[in-house]
Design an enzyme around this catalytic site. Sequence first.
Site, PDB file in Angstrom:
ATOM      1  N   ASP A 202       0.829  -1.193   0.000  1.00  0.00           N
ATOM      2  CA  ASP A 202       0.000   0.000   0.000  1.00  0.00           C
ATOM      3  C   ASP A 202       0.873   1.257   0.000  1.00  0.00           C
ATOM      4  OD1 ASP A 202      -2.752   1.146   0.365  1.00  0.00           O
ATOM      5  OD2 ASP A 202      -1.852   1.932   2.191  1.00  0.00           O
TER       6      ASP A 202
ATOM      7  N   GLU B  77       1.591  -0.717  -5.044  1.00  0.00           N
ATOM      8  CA  GLU B  77       0.557   0.273  -5.337  1.00  0.00           C
ATOM      9  C   GLU B  77       1.260   1.620  -5.320  1.00  0.00           C
ATOM     10  OE1 GLU B  77      -3.373   2.526  -3.608  1.00  0.00           O
ATOM     11  OE2 GLU B  77      -1.557   2.174  -2.461  1.00  0.00           O
TER      12      GLU B  77
END
Length: 570
Positions: free
Chosen positions: A225, A289
Amino acid sequence: MTENTPAQPATQPAGQSATSAPWWRHAVIYQVYPRSWADGDGDGMGDLPGITSRLPHLRDLGVDAVWLSPFYTSPQHDAGYDVADYRDVDPRFGTLADADAMIARAHELGLRVIVDIVPNHSSSDHVWFQEALAAAPGSPERARYVFRDGKGPDGAEAPNNWISNFGGPAWTRVTEADGSPGQWYLHLFDVTQPDFDWDNPEVGDEMERNLRFWLDRGVDGFRIDVAHGLVKAEGLPDDAVLSHEMLGRTADHPMWDQPDVHEIYRRWRRVTDSYAVEGEDADRILCAEAWVTPAEALAAYVRPDELHQGFNFPFLVTPWSAPHLRDSIGESLAAVEPHGAVQTWVLSNHDVVRHASRLGYPVVPEPVRMGGIGPEDPQPDAELGLRRARAATAMMLALPGSAYLYQGEELGLPEATELPDDVLEDPTWVRSGHTERGRDGCRVPVPWEGDAPSCGFGPTEASWLPQPEVYADLAVDRQTGVPGSTLELYRELLRLRREHHLGTRTLTWVDLGDDVVAFDLHGDGATVRVVTNVGGSDVQLPADAEVLVSSLGLEGATLPADSTAWLHLG
C-alpha cells in the site's frame, strides 16, 4: 500452525498450463475486499471463514491467485488500512487460525495468496503511536513517526503546507502530557493514520518482522500500500504543486517517489527471495501500489533486484479512445522492457469507480479517475458501460504480463451510485467536507444468490452497505451456465488465456483504423489476433480466422462498436 512453522505455497495455480516463466509473470490475480466478499457469521461484515467458503468460485473462474485487502487488527477508520497490529487478525474478520485455514484451503485449490502490507502509516491505535503520544518530544518513541515542531513563535502553524489525500491538512497538533499544545505529526491520509519515519532503522526492522510473520504462515506475496510514499524529501519542504492528482512527475511532490524508497524494496526483495523453494515455481512476490508518473519512473520499482510487479494505474485511467489506449499499452510495455520485467494490467479496484460504470460516461480526452458517484451526480449509461467494460476486459486479459481483477467485476457489477449519505464510511466523505463521495460505491457486498437474504452475501439480511436492487439479477447463481453472461465470458477468457499462454507472448501492432486497437500475439502456437472496436463503424474481421471468443455476440465476420474479439489466425 504456529508462527514459526512454514507453510508450503501453491505450486501449480488453478488450471494453469505449464510454462517455463515464473508464475507471477503471467498470473491473473483476483482482489478480495474482505468486508464485502462473503459473510460467514451473519453480522453483515465479510470475514475470513466466509472467504474460505467461497474460494471454489475462484478456482472455477480460473484465476491463479487471490489478493486480500487488510484483515489485520484495526479500528476501521479507513476500512483496515489503519493497522493497529500487523501480526493479528481483527475479530471482525476472525482469528489467526481462520487465516491459516484460508491460506491452506486456497493452496488446496491451487490458488496462491497475496496479502496487503501497509508500510507508510499505522493506525493511531498502534502501540507505537500510543507510546509516542505519551513520550516527550525528541524521544525514541516519537522518532518512529514524523513528529515536528510547528512554525511561528508559539508553534501554532503546521510544519509545512502538505495536504492529506483524504482532504484537509496533512498535519495534526498533539496535546502534550502536561496539557500544553505540542508537536505536530504527519498523516498523508486520515488523521488516525500517522506516517512512519522510514529514516529510523527501527521502522524497517519492524516491517521486515511483519513480512516474515506472514511468509512463515504460507502467504505467496504482498501488495504494498502507498509504495511510493514511505520516504519524504529531506527537510520536508513545502509542496509547490499542492495537488495529489497524476499531473507531471510524481517526484515533483516532496512526499512521493523519492529515490531512497528503492533501497527499502531491495531489502524486501532479499527477504522474499530467501523463501523461494529450489526446483519449484514458488516465488514469493511483491507488488507496488504506486501512483507514479511517468511510466519510466513507475518501471523503476520493478528493476531486477526490487519488486516483481507494480500496478499499471496509467492504463486504468486511460480514456476509452483507441489512440489513447494504443499509446498507453505501448508506453507501458516499453517502460518495463529495459528491466526485463513484465507489465501488469488492471481496470478496477477498491479505490476507483468500477469500470462498468466509469466507462458509461461520454469519453473525455484526459485521464479518468473519479472521486465516487452520488445520487445527485450525472448517472452513467449502464448498458453502454457494461458493454465497454466487457470489451475492455477482453482486451486487457490478452495483453502480455499479469492481470488483476476486482471482486464482482466478473459479474458486471456497476458502481452503487445511490447510497444514502448516512451509510458512507470512507473518510474522504468527511474530510472533503462532503464534496467527494469517496470509495464506498465500489465496495458494496458481492451478490452470490439472487433470491437469498443479502443476495447470499451472508446468512442474514445484514449488509454493512446496502446492495442495489440490480445486484440480485447479477448474482453468481443467476449467471452461472448462462451463455453470454458476463461471468461465463470471464471464465471463457481466462480459459483461453491459459490455453494459448497469452500472458507470455509478445505483441505486435496491427493497423485496422483510427478507432480500432488491434494487435497480434506471437510465441506459442498459431498467432492470436485481438481486435477492439472502440466505437467506430463495424470492423471487418478476416474471413479465414477462427473467432475464439468475443465480448459481444457476433453476426457474421464483423465486429460492432465497443466490443472485442480474439481470433485464431491460420
